[in-house]
Design an enzyme around this catalytic site. Sequence first.
Site, PDB file in Angstrom:
ATOM      1  N   CYS A 139       0.827  -1.212   0.000  1.00  0.00           N
ATOM      2  CA  CYS A 139       0.000   0.000   0.000  1.00  0.00           C
ATOM      3  C   CYS A 139       0.856   1.254   0.000  1.00  0.00           C
ATOM      4  O   CYS A 139       1.915   1.287   0.625  1.00  0.00           O
ATOM      5  CB  CYS A 139      -0.907  -0.014   1.233  1.00  0.00           C
ATOM      6  SG  CYS A 139      -2.156  -1.290   1.140  1.00  0.00           S
ATOM      7  N   ASP A 328      -3.254  -0.583  11.418  1.00  0.00           N
ATOM      8  CA  ASP A 328      -4.246  -1.139  10.489  1.00  0.00           C
ATOM      9  C   ASP A 328      -5.672  -1.077  11.049  1.00  0.00           C
ATOM     10  O   ASP A 328      -6.621  -1.441  10.361  1.00  0.00           O
ATOM     11  CB  ASP A 328      -3.897  -2.599  10.174  1.00  0.00           C
ATOM     12  CG  ASP A 328      -2.493  -2.724   9.639  1.00  0.00           C
ATOM     13  OD1 ASP A 328      -2.283  -2.442   8.467  1.00  0.00           O
ATOM     14  OD2 ASP A 328      -1.587  -3.065  10.434  1.00  0.00           O
ATOM     15  N   VAL A 350       2.912   5.255  13.035  1.00  0.00           N
ATOM     16  CA  VAL A 350       3.694   4.195  12.383  1.00  0.00           C
ATOM     17  C   VAL A 350       4.078   4.583  10.948  1.00  0.00           C
ATOM     18  O   VAL A 350       5.222   4.435  10.543  1.00  0.00           O
ATOM     19  CB  VAL A 350       2.932   2.855  12.406  1.00  0.00           C
ATOM     20  CG1 VAL A 350       3.729   1.758  11.690  1.00  0.00           C
ATOM     21  CG2 VAL A 350       2.634   2.445  13.849  1.00  0.00           C
TER      22      VAL A 350
HETATM   23  N1  EPU Z   1      10.704   1.197   8.173  1.00  0.00           N
HETATM   24  C1  EPU Z   1      11.888   1.804   7.825  1.00  0.00           C
HETATM   25  N2  EPU Z   1      12.851   1.040   7.214  1.00  0.00           N
HETATM   26  C2  EPU Z   1      12.673  -0.291   6.935  1.00  0.00           C
HETATM   27  C3  EPU Z   1      11.468  -0.902   7.310  1.00  0.00           C
HETATM   28  C4  EPU Z   1      10.483  -0.135   7.931  1.00  0.00           C
HETATM   29  O1  EPU Z   1      12.087   3.005   8.055  1.00  0.00           O
HETATM   30  O2  EPU Z   1      13.583  -0.919   6.380  1.00  0.00           O
HETATM   31  C5  EPU Z   1       9.636   2.010   8.808  1.00  0.00           C
HETATM   32  C6  EPU Z   1       8.414   2.130   7.893  1.00  0.00           C
HETATM   33  O3  EPU Z   1       8.593   3.151   6.946  1.00  0.00           O
HETATM   34  C7  EPU Z   1       7.318   2.429   8.877  1.00  0.00           C
HETATM   35  C8  EPU Z   1       7.735   1.610  10.098  1.00  0.00           C
HETATM   36  O4  EPU Z   1       9.135   1.327   9.948  1.00  0.00           O
HETATM   37  O5  EPU Z   1       7.293   3.785   9.201  1.00  0.00           O
HETATM   38  C9  EPU Z   1       6.994   0.318  10.301  1.00  0.00           C
HETATM   39  O6  EPU Z   1       7.083  -0.498   9.147  1.00  0.00           O
HETATM   40  P1  EPU Z   1       7.107  -2.096   9.255  1.00  0.00           P
HETATM   41  O7  EPU Z   1       8.377  -2.574   8.640  1.00  0.00           O
HETATM   42  O8  EPU Z   1       6.810  -2.494  10.644  1.00  0.00           O
HETATM   43  O9  EPU Z   1       5.891  -2.504   8.337  1.00  0.00           O
HETATM   44  P2  EPU Z   1       5.844  -3.644   7.236  1.00  0.00           P
HETATM   45  O10 EPU Z   1       6.534  -4.866   7.706  1.00  0.00           O
HETATM   46  O11 EPU Z   1       6.200  -3.092   5.910  1.00  0.00           O
HETATM   47  C10 EPU Z   1       3.712  -4.815   8.181  1.00  0.00           C
HETATM   48  C11 EPU Z   1       2.369  -5.150   7.623  1.00  0.00           C
HETATM   49  C12 EPU Z   1       1.540  -3.892   7.523  1.00  0.00           C
HETATM   50  C13 EPU Z   1       1.401  -3.290   8.906  1.00  0.00           C
HETATM   51  C14 EPU Z   1       2.794  -3.017   9.505  1.00  0.00           C
HETATM   52  C15 EPU Z   1       2.728  -2.514  10.918  1.00  0.00           C
HETATM   53  C16 EPU Z   1       2.836  -7.021   6.214  1.00  0.00           C
HETATM   54  C17 EPU Z   1       2.924  -7.564   4.839  1.00  0.00           C
HETATM   55  N3  EPU Z   1       2.539  -5.740   6.323  1.00  0.00           N
HETATM   56  O12 EPU Z   1       4.295  -3.919   7.242  1.00  0.00           O
HETATM   57  O13 EPU Z   1       0.276  -4.289   7.069  1.00  0.00           O
HETATM   58  O14 EPU Z   1       0.694  -2.077   8.832  1.00  0.00           O
HETATM   59  O15 EPU Z   1       3.568  -4.228   9.483  1.00  0.00           O
HETATM   60  O16 EPU Z   1       2.129  -3.452  11.751  1.00  0.00           O
HETATM   61  O17 EPU Z   1       2.995  -7.736   7.196  1.00  0.00           O
HETATM   62  C18 EPU Z   1      -1.738  -4.067   5.951  1.00  0.00           C
HETATM   63  O18 EPU Z   1      -1.967  -5.233   6.345  1.00  0.00           O
HETATM   64  O19 EPU Z   1      -2.576  -3.331   5.392  1.00  0.00           O
HETATM   65  C19 EPU Z   1      -0.408  -3.526   6.174  1.00  0.00           C
HETATM   66  C20 EPU Z   1       0.019  -2.399   5.599  1.00  0.00           C
END
Ligand code: EPU
Length: 456
Positions: A139, A328, A350
């Site tokens: 997204c 979410d 977040v």
């Molecule tokens: N971030 C960084 N650098 C990175 C990785 C993350 O700066 O290398 C930052 C992101 O920009 C953000 C924060 O850390 O500001 C949190 O990101 P995170 O890595 O935790 O999120 P994600 O793993 O990309 C997963 C879920 C999301 C959910 C988030 C938070 C999956 C596939 N996606 O995303 O789910 O919102 O964790 O719980 O597991 C959804 O289901 O709609 C969705 C977006």
Amino acid sequence: MKTLLNSSTGPSPAANEASGETLAIRGGQPLSGRVEVKGAKNLATKAMVAALLGETTSTLRDVPGISDVGVVRSLLEVHGVRVVDGEEEGTLHLDPSGAVSAHFEEIDAHAGASRIPILFCGPLLHLLGQAYIPDLGGCRIGDRPINFHMDALRAFGAVVEKSYEGIRITAPDGLHGASIEFPYPSVGATEQVLLTAVRATGTTELRNAAIEPEIMDLIAVLQKMGAIISVEPNRTIVIEGVSKLWGYDHRCIFDRNEAASWACAALATDGDIFVGGARQQEMLTFLNVFRKVGGWFDVHEDGIQFRRAGALKPVVVETDVHPGFMTDWQQPLIVALTQAHGESVVHETVYENRFGFTQALVKMGADIVVHPTGIDAPGRRVPRRALEQAAVINGPTPLGGADIIVPDLRGGYSHVIAALTAEGESTVRNVGIIRRGYEKLFTKLTTLGADFDVIG
Ligand code: EPU
């Protein structure tokens, strides 16, 4: 439960489950009945990747029929993993014994709108010595950088090269245990470390890790495969690398994001929804907010029933990493807050851009003001982040039908619920995105008595 209210003008919603992109929704009726939630999108897709690490076939149960699962399945298949549907609906057998390198173009073509491809790196490096990362989807809710992932892979000894095609990662000297501390407890980067460290030589210590229930379930999957992982106090995870892992048999943890979405749908439309498969433990924070906003719930052995306790009340909420209020959950909650009596504030800490969906709610009559750089508020639980935004919602405001375009997964679900809350007819476009994370959405809406047609 209400009877089906579909008009006879178009094909049945269920028939269009896999392809419908535009809905005509006639709102103003409560949603009532029972829906079932299956395994969590944010576990199932990662557990599928973990199957690559085993030497024997893995079996994953309660896998939701969503497009993100389809993307990961295709990616596994281009890497030579045999994926077979089990007899029970939602069961997948994943046989990695024929795993092979895939060409960049093949990976790119199957990557789709998902962020999961990045999690293939560790397993592929162990298996084949190289991995490619295509242009990542997911997204559009902020920059979504991958620096934590790349830094972690480098710490394990991987070499990361950027080219015009994307990113190529190799491990000429193998992968070894590492000491890593994240600046922020990222869910995806924690999973990256887990999926890489389990087969690295030596011990890995990860500090400031994410500890979401889906991550604990991934750890359970990896432990079944033979991994040695200890979760220690203060967000520290220690992984002792092993030389061999085998397949697992695992039933996915339920999708608490979908469960919270239906709970908010009951609040917003003044309905009564039983969410089969929902469990209290993983939703404690959500349930507290649900109660404060004027919701009533009843926890059963096989699910949770949600409805209003009376008039809705305003709340102040800050999104946060687990065990905080999930990012979410805020989108469907905001739809309900448009019907609460007074001023609510939602601080998004977040992601830096996760209120885009509110523009459509404003078009429908909601009074929502987004503060792009957040607002100060006394008594904050979560320390302010540079990225954050705030939405101030004043209610109750009647919502009216509108022509709206779904921007992302959670925002899209909220648009559908807003249209069902609104008086009159709405046209909701681009609903295909919602299939990334909500299984059988049209069928479930029909079961709950929603009045809509699939018109495109
Ligand atoms: N971030 C960084 N650098 C990175 C990785 C993350 O700066 O290398 C930052 C992101 O920009 C953000 C924060 O850390 O500001 C949190 O990101 P995170 O890595 O935790 O999120 P994600 O793993 O990309 C997963 C879920 C999301 C959910 C988030 C938070 C999956 C596939 N996606 O995303 O789910 O919102 O964790 O719980 O597991 C959804 O289901 O709609 C969705 C977006």
